[in-house]
Design a protein around this motif. Structure first.
Motif, PDB file in Angstrom:
ATOM      1  N   ALA A  97       0.853  -1.186   0.000  1.00 52.74           N
ATOM      2  CA  ALA A  97       0.000   0.000   0.000  1.00 52.74           C
ATOM      3  C   ALA A  97       0.887   1.234   0.000  1.00 52.74           C
ATOM      4  O   ALA A  97       1.960   1.232   0.614  1.00 52.74           O
ATOM      5  CB  ALA A  97      -0.911   0.011   1.225  1.00 52.74           C
ATOM      6  N   VAL A 141       1.704   4.510   1.442  1.00 49.29           N
ATOM      7  CA  VAL A 141       1.418   5.115   2.743  1.00 49.29           C
ATOM      8  C   VAL A 141       2.468   6.176   3.060  1.00 49.29           C
ATOM      9  O   VAL A 141       3.648   5.857   3.219  1.00 49.29           O
ATOM     10  CB  VAL A 141       1.425   4.044   3.866  1.00 49.29           C
ATOM     11  CG1 VAL A 141       1.207   4.685   5.219  1.00 49.29           C
ATOM     12  CG2 VAL A 141       0.379   2.980   3.602  1.00 49.29           C
ATOM     13  N   TYR A 171       2.469  -5.539   3.707  1.00 49.17           N
ATOM     14  CA  TYR A 171       1.682  -6.107   4.801  1.00 49.17           C
ATOM     15  C   TYR A 171       1.128  -7.458   4.371  1.00 49.17           C
ATOM     16  O   TYR A 171       1.055  -7.782   3.186  1.00 49.17           O
ATOM     17  CB  TYR A 171       0.546  -5.165   5.214  1.00 49.17           C
ATOM     18  CG  TYR A 171      -0.535  -4.993   4.172  1.00 49.17           C
ATOM     19  CD1 TYR A 171      -1.708  -5.760   4.198  1.00 49.17           C
ATOM     20  CD2 TYR A 171      -0.396  -4.053   3.153  1.00 49.17           C
ATOM     21  CE1 TYR A 171      -2.696  -5.596   3.242  1.00 49.17           C
ATOM     22  CE2 TYR A 171      -1.381  -3.888   2.185  1.00 49.17           C
ATOM     23  CZ  TYR A 171      -2.523  -4.660   2.233  1.00 49.17           C
ATOM     24  OH  TYR A 171      -3.509  -4.507   1.278  1.00 49.17           O
ATOM     25  N   VAL A 193       2.724  -6.099   9.443  1.00 48.17           N
ATOM     26  CA  VAL A 193       3.286  -5.081   8.554  1.00 48.17           C
ATOM     27  C   VAL A 193       4.806  -5.087   8.663  1.00 48.17           C
ATOM     28  O   VAL A 193       5.382  -5.556   9.643  1.00 48.17           O
ATOM     29  CB  VAL A 193       2.744  -3.676   8.896  1.00 48.17           C
ATOM     30  CG1 VAL A 193       1.228  -3.668   8.892  1.00 48.17           C
ATOM     31  CG2 VAL A 193       3.262  -3.194  10.247  1.00 48.17           C
ATOM     32  N   THR A 204       9.651  -3.765   2.704  1.00 50.66           N
ATOM     33  CA  THR A 204       9.365  -2.330   2.583  1.00 50.66           C
ATOM     34  C   THR A 204      10.681  -1.580   2.402  1.00 50.66           C
ATOM     35  O   THR A 204      11.509  -1.531   3.322  1.00 50.66           O
ATOM     36  CB  THR A 204       8.633  -1.804   3.824  1.00 50.66           C
ATOM     37  OG1 THR A 204       7.405  -2.525   3.992  1.00 50.66           O
ATOM     38  CG2 THR A 204       8.332  -0.322   3.691  1.00 50.66           C
ATOM     39  N   ASP A 250       2.530   5.569   9.973  1.00 53.83           N
ATOM     40  CA  ASP A 250       2.424   4.718   8.781  1.00 53.83           C
ATOM     41  C   ASP A 250       1.481   3.546   9.039  1.00 53.83           C
ATOM     42  O   ASP A 250       0.658   3.190   8.182  1.00 53.83           O
ATOM     43  CB  ASP A 250       3.808   4.183   8.398  1.00 53.83           C
ATOM     44  CG  ASP A 250       4.766   5.273   7.942  1.00 53.83           C
ATOM     45  OD1 ASP A 250       4.309   6.370   7.578  1.00 53.83           O
ATOM     46  OD2 ASP A 250       5.991   5.016   7.962  1.00 53.83           O
ATOM     47  N   THR A 251       1.598   2.944  10.218  1.00 52.92           N
ATOM     48  CA  THR A 251       0.761   1.790  10.551  1.00 52.92           C
ATOM     49  C   THR A 251      -0.715   2.188  10.615  1.00 52.92           C
ATOM     50  O   THR A 251      -1.578   1.498  10.080  1.00 52.92           O
ATOM     51  CB  THR A 251       1.212   1.176  11.885  1.00 52.92           C
ATOM     52  OG1 THR A 251       2.593   0.790  11.788  1.00 52.92           O
ATOM     53  CG2 THR A 251       0.371  -0.036  12.248  1.00 52.92           C
ATOM     54  N   LEU A 302      -2.031   2.862   7.138  1.00 54.73           N
ATOM     55  CA  LEU A 302      -2.266   1.610   6.413  1.00 54.73           C
ATOM     56  C   LEU A 302      -3.578   0.971   6.850  1.00 54.73           C
ATOM     57  O   LEU A 302      -4.411   0.575   6.018  1.00 54.73           O
ATOM     58  CB  LEU A 302      -1.107   0.649   6.650  1.00 54.73           C
ATOM     59  CG  LEU A 302      -1.324  -0.790   6.155  1.00 54.73           C
ATOM     60  CD1 LEU A 302      -1.422  -0.824   4.632  1.00 54.73           C
ATOM     61  CD2 LEU A 302      -0.228  -1.714   6.642  1.00 54.73           C
ATOM     62  N   GLN A 310      -6.511   2.688   5.427  1.00 57.41           N
ATOM     63  CA  GLN A 310      -6.750   2.326   4.033  1.00 57.41           C
ATOM     64  C   GLN A 310      -7.463   0.982   3.919  1.00 57.41           C
ATOM     65  O   GLN A 310      -8.251   0.765   2.999  1.00 57.41           O
ATOM     66  CB  GLN A 310      -5.430   2.260   3.271  1.00 57.41           C
ATOM     67  CG  GLN A 310      -4.803   3.599   2.964  1.00 57.41           C
ATOM     68  CD  GLN A 310      -3.624   3.470   2.009  1.00 57.41           C
ATOM     69  OE1 GLN A 310      -3.575   2.564   1.181  1.00 57.41           O
ATOM     70  NE2 GLN A 310      -2.674   4.384   2.120  1.00 57.41           N
TER      71      GLN A 310
END
Length: 298
Positions: A36, A38, A45, A87, A95, A110-111, A114, A117
């Motif tokens: 994703a 982000v 993830y 993640v 990542t 960021d978490t 995510l 989303q």
């Protein structure tokens, strides 16, 4: 002081043994991993299992590590009864790194972004080591999102660790980790395997200059049910974990109504910092029991 260098060497040896035994390797995924976009990061993830009427459990790995290295032995069982979302943070695992320093608050942002989303607005969270700091940051700044949290081998700040450990960490070199599961996992999965020295540098810079610090007052204001877990030979001092347990609301229990106290503490026997997530025989009974238990009213 050489205490940290010795601890790191022992940790590398321990992870090498775990790898040889088949531990710390990626679990079979019930659903394939995905990416994703982000906060400028292409974040990896994985989703395992199904909701089964419960909030998903979010897994946050430790420094230098990744999903399979830290949680490969736990995910298959945990995903039997709940959805598990794991993640990989900036510069870790699949990542790739971007042009910004590694910071706990940014990893927390960021978490959360995510999960937003993915349409998830309520979840349980389990963070290990660096991931425990990220988990606690999310709980402190977004308490409405977190139903329960599990902090594995984490603390409230640098004072959590035995004296000398952070000083010794500054001496860590990328080649010290060659042959370890951390290095092997990175070479196998990272978009740019040649960036491993940069990952090590990111982690050292974070720990030397930006280690998060949570005040006793802030910790004492947390009402999210919290399970604190360390190994009896962890880099986190047992005395510090006992203090966390008390700040989060733990204490002597008398006759209580249905439900467990909001704060619980577990110390895993014969367990170091490195081996803490690799004790499924101890962790798998206690994690679902904590997550499934009713919450005691305040």
């Amino acid at each position: 002081m050489k205490l940290t260098a010795l601890a790191i060497a022992a940790g590398i040896a321990a992870t090498t043994v775990l790898s040889a035994c088949g531990a710390g390797r990626p679990a079979d995924t019930a659903q394939p991993g995905a990416y994703a976009e982000v906060n400028g990061l292409r974040m990896y993830y994985e989703r395992h299992g199904a909701a089964n009427g419960q909030p998903p459990l979010v897994l946050l790995h430790g420094a230098l590590s990744g999903i399979g290295t830290d949680f490969g032995e736990l995910i298959p069982d945990l995903a039997q009864t709940r959805e598990v979302i794991a993640v990989e943070q900036q510069a870790h695992g699949r990542t790739a790194d971007i042009d910004r320093p590694l910071r706990t608050s940014q990893m927390a942002d960021d978490t959360v972004a995510l999960l937003g989303q993915l349409g998830i607005d309520r979840f349980d969270i389990l963070g290990y080591s660096m991931g425990a700091g990220v988990a606690l940051d999310i709980t402190l700044r977004h308490p409405e999102l977190v139903r329960k949290q599990i902090l594995l081998s984490g603390g409230l700040g640098a004072e959590a660790m035995h004296p000398g450990l952070l000083d010794g960490l500054a001496q860590l070199k990328p080649e010290d980790l060659h042959g370890s599961p951390f290095h092997a996992d990175y070479l196998a999965n990272a978009p740019r395997p040649e960036d491993f020295p940069q990952l090590v540098a990111r982690v050292i810079e974070h720990d030397q200059n930006a280690m998060p610090s949570v005040s006793p007052e802030a910790a004492g204001a947390v009402t999210t049910p919290t399970l604190t877990i360390i190994g009896d030979s962890d880099i986190v001092r047992p005395e510090h974990s006992v203090e966390m347990f008390r700040l989060f609301g733990g204490g002597i229990m008398g006759d209580t109504p249905a439900g467990l106290p909001n704060s619980q503490l577990a110390i895993l026997p014969g367990t170091s910092h490195i081996s803490a997530p690799h004790r499924p025989e101890l962790l798998l009974p206690m994690i679902p029991a904590f997550l499934d238990a009713p919450v005691k009213d305040a």
